[in-house]
Design an enzyme around this catalytic site. Structure first.
Site, PDB file in Angstrom:
ATOM      1  N   GLY A 117       0.383  -1.302  -0.644  1.00 32.10           N
ATOM      2  CA  GLY A 117       0.133  -0.451   0.551  1.00 32.10           C
ATOM      3  C   GLY A 117       1.054   1.185   0.115  1.00 32.10           C
ATOM      4  N   THR A 118       1.923   0.924   0.814  1.00 31.33           N
ATOM      5  CA  THR A 118       2.792   2.501   0.978  1.00 31.33           C
ATOM      6  C   THR A 118       3.323   2.334  -0.321  1.00 31.33           C
ATOM      7  OG1 THR A 118       3.831   1.498   3.161  1.00 31.33           O
ATOM      8  CG2 THR A 118       5.466   2.994   1.574  1.00 31.33           C
ATOM      9  N   ASN A 137      -6.375   5.132   9.772  1.00 31.72           N
ATOM     10  CA  ASN A 137      -6.160   4.191  10.654  1.00 31.72           C
ATOM     11  C   ASN A 137      -5.726   3.957  12.417  1.00 31.72           C
ATOM     12  OD1 ASN A 137      -4.077   5.661   9.167  1.00 31.72           O
ATOM     13  ND2 ASN A 137      -2.815   4.888  10.626  1.00 31.72           N
ATOM     14  N   GLN A 168      -7.434   1.400   4.458  1.00 32.35           N
ATOM     15  CA  GLN A 168      -8.308   1.101   5.762  1.00 32.35           C
ATOM     16  C   GLN A 168      -9.693   0.459   5.463  1.00 32.35           C
ATOM     17  OE1 GLN A 168      -7.284   0.190   8.580  1.00 32.35           O
ATOM     18  NE2 GLN A 168      -5.010   0.558   8.679  1.00 32.35           N
ATOM     19  N   SER A 216      -4.158  -2.330  -0.035  1.00 37.05           N
ATOM     20  CA  SER A 216      -2.703  -2.733   0.212  1.00 37.05           C
ATOM     21  C   SER A 216      -4.004  -4.972   0.744  1.00 37.05           C
ATOM     22  CB  SER A 216      -2.910  -2.440   2.080  1.00 37.05           C
ATOM     23  OG  SER A 216      -1.632  -3.408   1.870  1.00 37.05           O
ATOM     24  N   HIS A 267      -2.923  -7.166   2.734  1.00 35.12           N
ATOM     25  CA  HIS A 267      -2.412  -8.040   4.633  1.00 35.12           C
ATOM     26  C   HIS A 267      -3.794  -6.991   5.638  1.00 35.12           C
ATOM     27  CE1 HIS A 267      -0.280  -4.448   6.965  1.00 35.12           C
ATOM     28  NE2 HIS A 267      -0.328  -4.352   5.326  1.00 35.12           N
ATOM     29  N   THR A 289       9.781  -7.788 -12.486  1.00 29.76           N
ATOM     30  CA  THR A 289       8.483  -9.949 -12.207  1.00 29.76           C
ATOM     31  C   THR A 289       7.349  -8.930 -11.303  1.00 29.76           C
ATOM     32  OG1 THR A 289      11.038 -10.909 -13.302  1.00 29.76           O
ATOM     33  CG2 THR A 289       9.157 -12.162 -12.244  1.00 29.76           C
ATOM     34  N   CYS A 311       3.458   1.169  12.546  1.00 25.21           N
ATOM     35  CA  CYS A 311       4.830   1.532  12.709  1.00 25.21           C
ATOM     36  C   CYS A 311       5.084   2.524  13.288  1.00 25.21           C
ATOM     37  CB  CYS A 311       5.363   2.748  11.493  1.00 25.21           C
ATOM     38  SG  CYS A 311       4.173   3.497  10.613  1.00 25.21           S
TER      39      CYS A 311
HETATM   40  C1  LIG Z   1      -4.525   4.067   6.056  1.00 30.22           C
HETATM   41  C2  LIG Z   1      -3.118   3.528   5.572  1.00 30.22           C
HETATM   42  N1  LIG Z   1      -2.509   3.694   4.503  1.00 30.22           N
HETATM   43  C3  LIG Z   1      -1.558   2.795   3.433  1.00 30.22           C
HETATM   44  C4  LIG Z   1      -0.777   1.807   4.488  1.00 30.22           C
HETATM   45  C5  LIG Z   1       0.684   1.352   4.105  1.00 30.22           C
HETATM   46  O1  LIG Z   1       0.417  -0.259   3.637  1.00 30.22           O
HETATM   47  P1  LIG Z   1       1.179  -1.049   3.253  1.00 30.22           P
HETATM   48  O2  LIG Z   1       1.488  -1.340   5.147  1.00 30.22           O
HETATM   49  O3  LIG Z   1       1.074  -2.123   2.603  1.00 30.22           O
HETATM   50  O4  LIG Z   1       2.448  -1.072   2.764  1.00 30.22           O
HETATM   51  C6  LIG Z   1      -1.260   1.611   5.708  1.00 30.22           C
HETATM   52  C7  LIG Z   1      -0.907   0.493   6.942  1.00 30.22           C
HETATM   53  O5  LIG Z   1      -0.617   0.417   7.746  1.00 30.22           O
HETATM   54  C8  LIG Z   1      -2.509   2.415   6.212  1.00 30.22           C
HETATM   55  O6  LIG Z   1      -2.864   1.609   7.336  1.00 30.22           O
END
Ligand SMILES: Cc1ncc(COP(=O)(O)O)c(C=O)c1O
Length: 393
Positions: A75-76, A158, A186, A206, A208, A244, A333
């Protein structure tokens, strides 16, 4: 005592367990189907077909066309691509819009990407939020100018779960001709998201957070949106993300998206009922000493952020972990680092309330028994910590 009982996981906003059906869908691609999707032969074709199916599954969850989904490594990365990719493309186009507008409560994937932009080329404006955790629309409106290339406001936060007024954000962005991105990491699987009715240009997701594997995400890019690749190399993902493909991960994301689409309604109702039970009972147990952070009227049903008066959130987290209950002080984090939540600070909450906050986030497998045990443990831990003056901050 807590060690005999099965641990209780109430941190689904940090990550979710892999759904057994997702694992099953992924396994062939970790074992026998090892082909490179770019290869012309049958091994490659099998991998390509699996990616195509996953793309269709993800597109179906958000009402997009298959061709509008770009798989990323997280997601990042999707957030980074949304911002840097559109700003670079826009600055180079004849429109020459260069600037970014975002909000103070975005995930660090957005805020730190914004911070790293070259300020001599891109002006960044961070809009305020109100005390309920929603972006201040007046501030946002003032921030968007004719030079704004992109407005990026998350769908659901989040830490608090608060859902942002996206339709208003879109209206303001559109009135100035800016592109609009929403980080829906989220919200996905919890709220119906349809990119056409939302009218956004870009949307991050994302795997996970929806019972899929870690290390895979996707960006919805509305067809026709100008975009520069961030990861350069081969022509994978129609030149928008080289490298890839993580075939097994992508297949996992596709399956998780399909399951989310089928189960969302039932899951969301059940989880919200449990979340309300947890919140109600914890607050009832300490009348006047527990406060809910963020709007109760506009939020996803799985998360609650509570502040405990006279207790440090860090101490409470550790006490609960010892009792077998896994929660968080905020973003994953930020946990483990002493940095107070930038989200609660941006909402203007007093320092003691920020320091005394804890996030509970429920999931598909959370049971009523687990909630009752968690409530009991929270009450016990809070009482004990309050009686130890060193804990209060
Ligand atoms: C709102 C939000 N954006 C982005 C992310 C980042 O996603 P990823 O963990 O897949 O990098 C998170 C993950 O905690 C999130 O809560």
């Amino acid at each position: 005592m807590g060690s005999i009982l099965r641990p209780i996981y109430l941190d689904h906003a940090a990550t979710t367990p892999l759904d057994p059906e997702v694992l099953e869908a992924m396994m062939p691609h970790l074992r026998n189907d090892f082909g490179n999707p770019s290869s012309v032969h049958r091994f490659g074709q099998r991998a390509r077909a699996a990616i195509d199916e996953a793309r269709a599954q993800v597109a179906a969850l958000i009402g997009a066309r298959d061709s509008e989904i770009v798989f990323t490594g997280s997601g990042t990365e999707a957030d980074n691509l949304a911002i840097v990719g559109t700003l670079e493309a826009s600055a180079a186009s004849e429109a020459a819009r260069t600037d970014l507008v975002t909000s103070a409560i975005e995930h660090h994937a957005i805020l730190n990407t914004a911070k790293a932009l070259d300020r001599s080329r891109h002006q960044v404006t961070v809009a305020k939020v109100d005390e309920l955790g929603q972006v201040d629309l007046h501030d946002l409106e003032g921030a968007i100018t004719a030079a704004t290339a992109l407005v990026s406001v998350m769908f659901a936060n989040n830490e608090t779960g608060v859902v942002q007024p996206i339709s208003d954000v879109v209206r303001l962005a559109r009135s100035k001709g800016s592109l609009i991105h929403t980080d829906a990491v989220q919200a996905l699987g919890k709220v119906r998201l349809d990119v056409s009715s939302l009218d956004v240009d870009l949307l991050t997701l994302s795997a996970h957070k929806i019972y899929g594997p870690k290390g895979v995400g996707a960006l919805y890019i509305r067809s026709g949106t100008r975009m520069r690749a961030l990861v350069r190399g081969g022509s994978q993902e129609r030149n928008r993300r080289a490298g890839t493909e993580n075939v097994a991960g992508i297949v996992g994301l596709g399956k998780a998206a399909e399951l989310a689409r089928v189960r969302m309604g039932d899951d969301a109702r059940r989880i919200e009922t449990l979340r309300n039970r947890l919140e109600g009972e914890v607050m009832e147990g300490s009348p006047g000493l527990v406060a809910r952070n963020g709007s109760a009227a506009s939020r996803i049903g799985s998360t609650t952020s509570l502040s405990f008066e006279g207790v440090s959130g860090e101490d409470l987290l550790i006490a609960l972990d010892l009792a077998g209950i896994a929660v968080s002080t905020g973003a994953a984090c930020a946990a483990g680092s002493p940095e107070p939540s930038h989200v609660l600070k941006a909402m203007g909450l007093p320092r003691a309330r920020v320091n005394g906050s804890l996030r509970f986030s429920l999931g598909r497998n959370t049971t009523a028994e687990e909630i009752d045990r968690a409530v009991e443990s929270v009450r016990e831990a809070v009482l004990r910590l309050r009686s130890e003056p060193s804990s209060a901050r």
